[in-house]
Motif scaffolding. Structure first.
Motif, PDB file in Angstrom:
ATOM      1  N   CYS A 134      -1.070 -12.845   0.120  1.00 31.10           N
ATOM      2  CA  CYS A 134      -1.639 -11.647   0.745  1.00 31.10           C
ATOM      3  C   CYS A 134      -1.128 -11.460   2.176  1.00 31.10           C
ATOM      4  CB  CYS A 134      -3.156 -11.763   0.843  1.00 31.10           C
ATOM      5  SG  CYS A 134      -4.040 -11.598  -0.690  1.00 31.10           S
ATOM      6  N   HIS A 152      -1.734  -5.906  -0.258  1.00 32.29           N
ATOM      7  CA  HIS A 152      -0.509  -6.021  -1.041  1.00 32.29           C
ATOM      8  C   HIS A 152       0.253  -4.722  -0.916  1.00 32.29           C
ATOM      9  CE1 HIS A 152      -0.430  -9.860  -3.165  1.00 32.29           C
ATOM     10  NE2 HIS A 152      -1.706  -9.869  -2.822  1.00 32.29           N
ATOM     11  N   HIS A 210      -7.319 -12.969  -1.524  1.00 34.64           N
ATOM     12  CA  HIS A 210      -7.080 -12.713  -2.930  1.00 34.64           C
ATOM     13  C   HIS A 210      -6.094 -13.718  -3.527  1.00 34.64           C
ATOM     14  CE1 HIS A 210      -3.963 -10.845  -5.490  1.00 34.64           C
ATOM     15  NE2 HIS A 210      -4.981 -10.710  -6.299  1.00 34.64           N
ATOM     16  N   CYS A 211      -5.000 -14.000  -2.766  1.00 38.67           N
ATOM     17  CA  CYS A 211      -4.040 -14.997  -3.249  1.00 38.67           C
ATOM     18  C   CYS A 211      -3.298 -15.583  -2.055  1.00 38.67           C
ATOM     19  CB  CYS A 211      -3.070 -14.384  -4.258  1.00 38.67           C
ATOM     20  SG  CYS A 211      -1.903 -13.228  -3.525  1.00 38.67           S
TER      21      CYS A 211
HETATM   22 ZN   LIG Z   1      -3.044 -11.414  -2.675  1.00 35.70          ZN
END
Ligand SMILES: [Zn+2]
Length: 285
Positions: free
Chosen positions: A41, A59, A37-38
């Motif tokens: 994470c 998260h 996701h980023c």
């Molecule tokens: Zn993330």
């Protein structure tokens, strides 16, 4: 807002032994994704029911909740549990986040006396040392698997009749052993249990739905979470100072919708503005 509430003497009664502000540290998962996701994470591999391995991206958040009274438990600080970058060898964890959070709290509230409470996960030497250094007290849960030596010592003292059997403890009239005669801790420990069960649960299942993903952007996600904490403080204060609302049987969801509606519709009069000017000071740093 939190500082003003602390300074406001009306919550002094909520302190433990008339001295320590009770702060509960507790972590919770916010979101998980099946795909990256980023950059920040937390990454875990889980085994699915069919035996296949799957990578999950998490998260999480760690909260320090301040007990102002039995009914008002607010966010004193939030620390997001996340990796600094994608290429870290080990995930960030509750314990590390707790260290960061407690250090930040000391900086923000250098003179306040706290009693830190948490479950066995936080009953680590590093946390206790940090508390002692800050001249804070702590009440942490012990668990056989996490602190086996402590469990062993406790059993050993108890068997040697070094403990005192007590019955009728607290409202539940429970039974237990005191090995160090620390009866005040029963009340404090119960407070921790309450928030773990009520604090996050209210936010998860209740009106705020903190696990609902409102944005895919991680900064927006965090901002939304923090704003929820602010809304929660306002809501708790509103509900506790308006006991009639409870008696009316109005659901929390209705109460919050109506509050929002009144912000939107009710005209602000000159008198209101004067009142705000008189009683509100905003400090910008
Ligand atoms: Zn993330």
């Amino acid at each position: 807002m939190v500082k003003n509430l602390i300074r406001n003497k009306s919550f002094y009664k909520g302190r433990l032994l008339g001295k320590y502000w009770r702060v509960i540290i507790d972590g919770t998962g916010l979101f998980y994704f099946r795909e990256k996701h980023c950059e920040n994470c937390l990454v875990t591999k889980v085994e699915r029911e069919d035996g296949k391995k799957e990578t999950r991206y998490y998260h999480k958040v760690l909260e320090a909740k301040l007990i102002l009274s039995e009914k008002i438990v607010i966010s004193l600080g939030t620390e997001f549990i996340e990796n600094e970058s994608e290429d870290v060898s080990k995930n960030d964890c509750e314990l590390n986040a707790a260290k960061r959070l407690l250090k930040r709290i000391k900086k923000e509230y250098p003179r306040l006396m706290f009693c830190i409470q948490g479950d066995a996960l936080y009953a680590a030497e590093s946390i206790m040392e940090l508390c002692r250094k800050n001249h804070w007290e702590y009440v942490l849960t012990q668990k056989e698997t996490r602190q086996p030596l402590l469990e062993e010592s406790y059993e050993w003292i108890k068997e040697g009749n070094g403990g005192e059997e007590v019955s009728g403890i607290g409202k539940e009239r429970g039974q237990g052993y005191f090995v160090n005669h620390v009866e005040e801790m029963v009340e404090a420990g119960r407070g921790r249990w309450k928030i773990e069960n009520e604090g996050f649960n209210n936010q998860k299942n209740g009106i705020y739905n903190i696990e609902h993903l409102n944005s895919y952007d991680s900064t927006a996600m965090k901002n939304h979470y923090l704003i929820t904490q602010i809304a929660d403080i306002l809501m708790q204060l509103y509900l506790s100072w308006n006991p009639l609302i409870r008696e009316l049987g109005q659901s929390k969801k209705n109460t919050s919708s109506r509050l929002l509606e009144s912000f939107r519709r009710q005209t602000v009069t000159d008198e209101d503005v004067l009142y705000i000017q008189r009683y509100t000071t905003v400090y910008l740093e």
